[in-house]
Design an enzyme around this catalytic site. Structure first.
Site, mmCIF file in Angstrom:
data_model
loop_
_atom_site.group_PDB
_atom_site.id
_atom_site.type_symbol
_atom_site.label_atom_id
_atom_site.label_comp_id
_atom_site.label_asym_id
_atom_site.label_seq_id
_atom_site.Cartn_x
_atom_site.Cartn_y
_atom_site.Cartn_z
ATOM 1 N N GLY A 157 0.951 -1.222 -0.066
ATOM 2 C CA GLY A 157 0.107 0.023 0.104
ATOM 3 C C GLY A 157 0.814 1.149 0.075
ATOM 4 N N ILE A 159 2.284 2.709 2.672
ATOM 5 C CA ILE A 159 3.571 2.426 3.437
ATOM 6 C C ILE A 159 4.528 1.593 2.743
ATOM 7 C CG2 ILE A 159 4.326 1.598 5.627
ATOM 8 C CD1 ILE A 159 1.568 2.127 6.717
ATOM 9 N N ARG A 179 -2.768 -7.874 -3.113
ATOM 10 C CA ARG A 179 -3.947 -8.828 -3.625
ATOM 11 C C ARG A 179 -4.002 -8.107 -5.109
ATOM 12 N NH1 ARG A 179 -8.548 -6.457 -0.073
ATOM 13 N NH2 ARG A 179 -7.385 -4.831 -0.401
ATOM 14 N N ARG A 239 0.137 -6.263 11.449
ATOM 15 C CA ARG A 239 -0.480 -6.789 12.630
ATOM 16 C C ARG A 239 -0.150 -8.151 13.105
ATOM 17 N NH1 ARG A 239 -1.772 -2.345 13.133
ATOM 18 N NH2 ARG A 239 -3.781 -1.393 13.288
ATOM 19 N N GLU A 268 -1.350 -8.166 22.154
ATOM 20 C CA GLU A 268 -0.617 -6.913 22.822
ATOM 21 C C GLU A 268 -1.320 -6.583 23.845
ATOM 22 O OE1 GLU A 268 -0.192 -4.028 19.543
ATOM 23 O OE2 GLU A 268 1.064 -5.768 18.363
ATOM 24 N N HIS A 287 4.704 -1.883 19.162
ATOM 25 C CA HIS A 287 3.748 -1.275 18.359
ATOM 26 C C HIS A 287 3.998 0.252 18.194
ATOM 27 C CE1 HIS A 287 -0.399 -2.093 16.448
ATOM 28 N NE2 HIS A 287 0.105 -1.148 15.958
ATOM 29 N N ILE A 288 5.221 0.721 17.666
ATOM 30 C CA ILE A 288 5.589 2.145 17.458
ATOM 31 C C ILE A 288 5.541 2.770 16.055
ATOM 32 C CG2 ILE A 288 6.239 2.432 19.868
ATOM 33 C CD1 ILE A 288 9.063 2.355 18.669
ATOM 34 N N GLY A 289 4.958 2.084 15.325
ATOM 35 C CA GLY A 289 5.165 2.493 13.760
ATOM 36 C C GLY A 289 5.113 3.938 13.450
HETATM 37 C C1 GLV Z 1 -1.104 0.892 13.634
HETATM 38 O O1 GLV Z 1 -0.826 0.126 13.794
HETATM 39 C C2 GLV Z 1 -1.996 1.799 12.640
HETATM 40 O O2 GLV Z 1 -2.717 0.959 12.173
HETATM 41 O O3 GLV Z 1 -2.167 2.944 12.409
HETATM 42 C C1 GLV Z 2 -1.576 0.216 4.853
HETATM 43 O O1 GLV Z 2 -1.072 -0.757 5.508
HETATM 44 C C2 GLV Z 2 -0.790 0.949 3.898
HETATM 45 O O2 GLV Z 2 0.151 0.424 3.211
HETATM 46 O O3 GLV Z 2 -1.219 2.254 3.642
#
Ligand code: GLV
Ligand code: GLV
Length: 320
Positions: A157, A159, A179, A239, A268, A287-289
């Site tokens: 996606g 990201i 997909r 996830r 978590e 979980h600090i993305g």
């Molecule tokens: C973090 O995991 C988000 O979905 O923004």
């Molecule tokens: C969602 O996970 C994205 O890649 O925007």
């Protein structure tokens, strides 16, 4: 007209939310670090016009059915597997997430985790801080190169595309599985589409960014880790439930893969006794993305704006 009631499931900075306070009665859960207990969220939902939720709050059928006034749920995350969007839609509740604003920040973290895992940064820091550094030696904490290796992105996606842009600067070959084909990523960074199995077989770094759905749950199972190279690293910033954690533990125990960088876990938060933490080749973070101060503030403002829009009868900016 009765003033709308907004419940926010964490303590957020009031100044970020100002316009909301002017137009609605706003209550915030009184802790920044601890999740609101389920009973309290259920009670608040019974009164609420709007909920501003965290990914740790379950907005399920049971909750939605007890929330007669609810118009909007604004989730402080891009992912929304914590929300039953189908039931919400049936009930006319608008669900909003925070896409786009966190893309680059999350890509930075993904890259940092990949580098940290390959180059054993956290292990190396422990070595210094614990006073174990007695002499220099040629293979001391020697890790794996990242540059010019093959990166496999599962879930291409926005990201994923931002990670691929960074990888291009490192001279990496970029593969992806999704997909559907992502033509923009193919053109912009020269990413090549692969089947899931082929991507696993070819990649030196497998980066998981896919959302959690019925289709992706346990996508990374025994078979997936067996297909990876023994020298490859698994990086998960998507996830936790996309991974069968038992299978990951087996793969690490039997050296089927070289290591893992994990920002997300099956359940978590995890405790310090979690079996994955026993492995020196695992880098684990909580979980600090998207957790830069700038981006978290922007995400909060986006949630606020979405709630304000719905209360005013306007279209929210980022509806799922
Ligand atoms: C973090 O995991 C988000 O979905 O923004
Ligand atoms: C969602 O996970 C994205 O890649 O925007």
């Amino acid at each position: 007209m009765k003033r709308p009631y907004v419940f926010i499931t964490r303590k957020l900075k009031e100044e970020l939310l100002t316009p909301l306070f002017e137009m609605a009665d706003v209550k915030m859960w009184d802790s920044e670090s601890e999740a609101v207990p389920r009973e309290i969220l259920m009670k608040e939902a019974q009164k609420a016009t709007a909920l501003l939720t965290m990914l740790s709050d379950k907005v399920d059928k049971e909750l939605l059915e007890q929330a007669p006034n609810l118009k909007v749920v604004a989730n402080l995350a891009v992912g929304y597997d914590n929300i039953d969007v189908k039931v919400a839609s049936e009930r006319g509740v608008i669900v909003c997430n925070t896409p786009d604003v966190l893309t680059e920040t999350t890509a930075d973290l993904t890259f940092a985790l990949m580098l940290a895992t390959a180059r054993r940064i956290t292990e190396a820091q422990g070595f210094v801080k614990e006073g174990r550094w007695q002499s220099w030696s040629p293979f001391l904490l020697a890790g794996a190169d990242v540059h010019h290796k093959t990166l496999g992105i599962v879930g291409m996606g926005k990201i994923g595309q931002a990670v691929a842009r960074r990888a291009k600067g490192f001279g990496m070959e970029i593969l992806y599985h999704n997909r559907s084909r992502h033509m923009e990523a193919e053109q912009e960074v020269g990413a090549s589409y692969r089947s899931f199995e082929q991507l696993l077989a070819e990649s030196d770094f497998v980066v998981c960014l896919t959302p959690l759905t019925d289709e992706t749950k346990h996508l990374f199972d025994h078979d997936a880790f067996k297909r990876m190279k023994n020298s490859a690293f698994f990086i998960n910033v998507g996830r936790g439930q996309v991974v069968d954690e038992e299978a990951l533990i087996v793969a690490l125990n039997s050296d089927e893969i070289a290591g893992a960088g994990l920002d997300v876990f099956y359940a978590e938060p995890i405790g310090s006794d979690h079996p994955l933490l026993r492995f020196p080749q695992v880098v684990a973070i909580p979980h600090i993305g998207s957790a830069s101060v700038e981006t978290r503030e922007t995400m909060m403002k986006l949630c606020r704006d979405n709630i304000v829009a719905v209360i005013q009868g306007n279209k929210a900016k980022t509806v799922i």
